[in-house]
Design a protein around this motif. Sequence first.
Motif, PDB file in Angstrom:
ATOM      1  N   MET A 135      13.324  10.318   1.321  1.00  0.00           N
ATOM      2  CA  MET A 135      13.619   9.285   2.315  1.00  0.00           C
ATOM      3  C   MET A 135      12.416   9.103   3.246  1.00  0.00           C
ATOM      4  O   MET A 135      12.060   7.976   3.600  1.00  0.00           O
ATOM      5  N   LEU A 136      11.786  10.210   3.626  1.00  0.00           N
ATOM      6  CA  LEU A 136      10.587  10.143   4.455  1.00  0.00           C
ATOM      7  C   LEU A 136       9.495   9.362   3.738  1.00  0.00           C
ATOM      8  O   LEU A 136       8.829   8.511   4.336  1.00  0.00           O
ATOM      9  N   ASP A 137       9.316   9.597   2.453  1.00  0.00           N
ATOM     10  CA  ASP A 137       8.323   8.871   1.662  1.00  0.00           C
ATOM     11  C   ASP A 137       8.599   7.368   1.693  1.00  0.00           C
ATOM     12  O   ASP A 137       7.685   6.567   1.901  1.00  0.00           O
ATOM     13  N   GLU A 138       9.858   6.987   1.540  1.00  0.00           N
ATOM     14  CA  GLU A 138      10.225   5.566   1.580  1.00  0.00           C
ATOM     15  C   GLU A 138       9.915   4.956   2.939  1.00  0.00           C
ATOM     16  O   GLU A 138       9.382   3.844   3.025  1.00  0.00           O
ATOM     17  N   LYS A 139      10.256   5.669   4.013  1.00  0.00           N
ATOM     18  CA  LYS A 139      10.011   5.157   5.370  1.00  0.00           C
ATOM     19  C   LYS A 139       8.519   5.034   5.657  1.00  0.00           C
ATOM     20  O   LYS A 139       8.073   4.048   6.239  1.00  0.00           O
ATOM     21  N   LEU A 140       7.739   6.033   5.259  1.00  0.00           N
ATOM     22  CA  LEU A 140       6.295   5.974   5.491  1.00  0.00           C
ATOM     23  C   LEU A 140       5.671   4.828   4.716  1.00  0.00           C
ATOM     24  O   LEU A 140       4.763   4.151   5.215  1.00  0.00           O
ATOM     25  N   MET A 175       0.834  -1.182   0.000  1.00  0.00           N
ATOM     26  CA  MET A 175       0.000   0.000   0.000  1.00  0.00           C
ATOM     27  C   MET A 175       0.878   1.243   0.000  1.00  0.00           C
ATOM     28  O   MET A 175       1.132   1.835   1.028  1.00  0.00           O
ATOM     29  N   ALA A 176       1.400   1.571  -1.098  1.00  0.00           N
ATOM     30  CA  ALA A 176       2.300   2.721  -1.195  1.00  0.00           C
ATOM     31  C   ALA A 176       1.524   4.023  -1.135  1.00  0.00           C
ATOM     32  O   ALA A 176       0.294   4.045  -1.091  1.00  0.00           O
ATOM     33  N   ASN A 177       2.259   5.075  -1.167  1.00  0.00           N
ATOM     34  CA  ASN A 177       1.684   6.419  -1.171  1.00  0.00           C
ATOM     35  C   ASN A 177       0.748   6.579  -2.363  1.00  0.00           C
ATOM     36  O   ASN A 177       1.015   6.088  -3.451  1.00  0.00           O
ATOM     37  N   LYS A 178      -0.345   7.299  -2.153  1.00  0.00           N
ATOM     38  CA  LYS A 178      -1.321   7.517  -3.223  1.00  0.00           C
ATOM     39  C   LYS A 178      -0.847   8.574  -4.215  1.00  0.00           C
ATOM     40  O   LYS A 178      -1.409   8.726  -5.271  1.00  0.00           O
ATOM     41  N   VAL A 179       0.208   9.288  -3.881  1.00  0.00           N
ATOM     42  CA  VAL A 179       0.802  10.267  -4.788  1.00  0.00           C
ATOM     43  C   VAL A 179       1.762   9.508  -5.703  1.00  0.00           C
ATOM     44  O   VAL A 179       2.555   8.700  -5.232  1.00  0.00           O
ATOM     45  N   THR A 180       1.707   9.761  -7.000  1.00  0.00           N
ATOM     46  CA  THR A 180       2.578   9.054  -7.936  1.00  0.00           C
ATOM     47  C   THR A 180       4.043   9.384  -7.670  1.00  0.00           C
ATOM     48  O   THR A 180       4.359  10.429  -7.101  1.00  0.00           O
ATOM     49  N   ALA A 181       4.918   8.495  -8.101  1.00  0.00           N
ATOM     50  CA  ALA A 181       6.353   8.689  -7.878  1.00  0.00           C
ATOM     51  C   ALA A 181       6.845   9.978  -8.538  1.00  0.00           C
ATOM     52  O   ALA A 181       7.631  10.718  -7.956  1.00  0.00           O
ATOM     53  N   ASP A 182       6.372  10.253  -9.753  1.00  0.00           N
ATOM     54  CA  ASP A 182       6.795  11.483 -10.437  1.00  0.00           C
ATOM     55  C   ASP A 182       6.314  12.723  -9.711  1.00  0.00           C
ATOM     56  O   ASP A 182       7.064  13.687  -9.549  1.00  0.00           O
ATOM     57  N   LYS A 183       5.057  12.688  -9.252  1.00  0.00           N
ATOM     58  CA  LYS A 183       4.514  13.845  -8.532  1.00  0.00           C
ATOM     59  C   LYS A 183       5.250  14.029  -7.200  1.00  0.00           C
ATOM     60  O   LYS A 183       5.500  15.154  -6.772  1.00  0.00           O
ATOM     61  N   MET A 184       5.601  12.910  -6.555  1.00  0.00           N
ATOM     62  CA  MET A 184       6.328  12.981  -5.284  1.00  0.00           C
ATOM     63  C   MET A 184       7.696  13.635  -5.496  1.00  0.00           C
ATOM     64  O   MET A 184       8.090  14.526  -4.750  1.00  0.00           O
ATOM     65  N   LYS A 185       8.420  13.220  -6.540  1.00  0.00           N
ATOM     66  CA  LYS A 185       9.729  13.821  -6.818  1.00  0.00           C
ATOM     67  C   LYS A 185       9.586  15.310  -7.110  1.00  0.00           C
ATOM     68  O   LYS A 185      10.354  16.123  -6.618  1.00  0.00           O
TER      69      LYS A 185
END
Length: 79
Positions: A29-34, A1-11
Amino acid sequence: MANKVTADKMKQMCYQAKELGFRPDRLLMLDEKLTEWSKNEMTPSIVVRVLRHGHVAFEGAYGTMGPGMESDSLKVDTI
């Protein structure tokens, strides 16, 4: 269940946060930990929003709203 924000949008969001004084690498890094923590039974739902001077620097929704819920049930505005 990863973040609902896409990887591109997160970057993009993390690199824009640099203008607010945040380090993009730390936010990523915070995104990866969460993402990792939301896979744990003790923290199946995590919603986070980081602001500085009224501007969103980072936000994400990780996991599900509850047991048996759809993977897209958790949103960044879920309380």
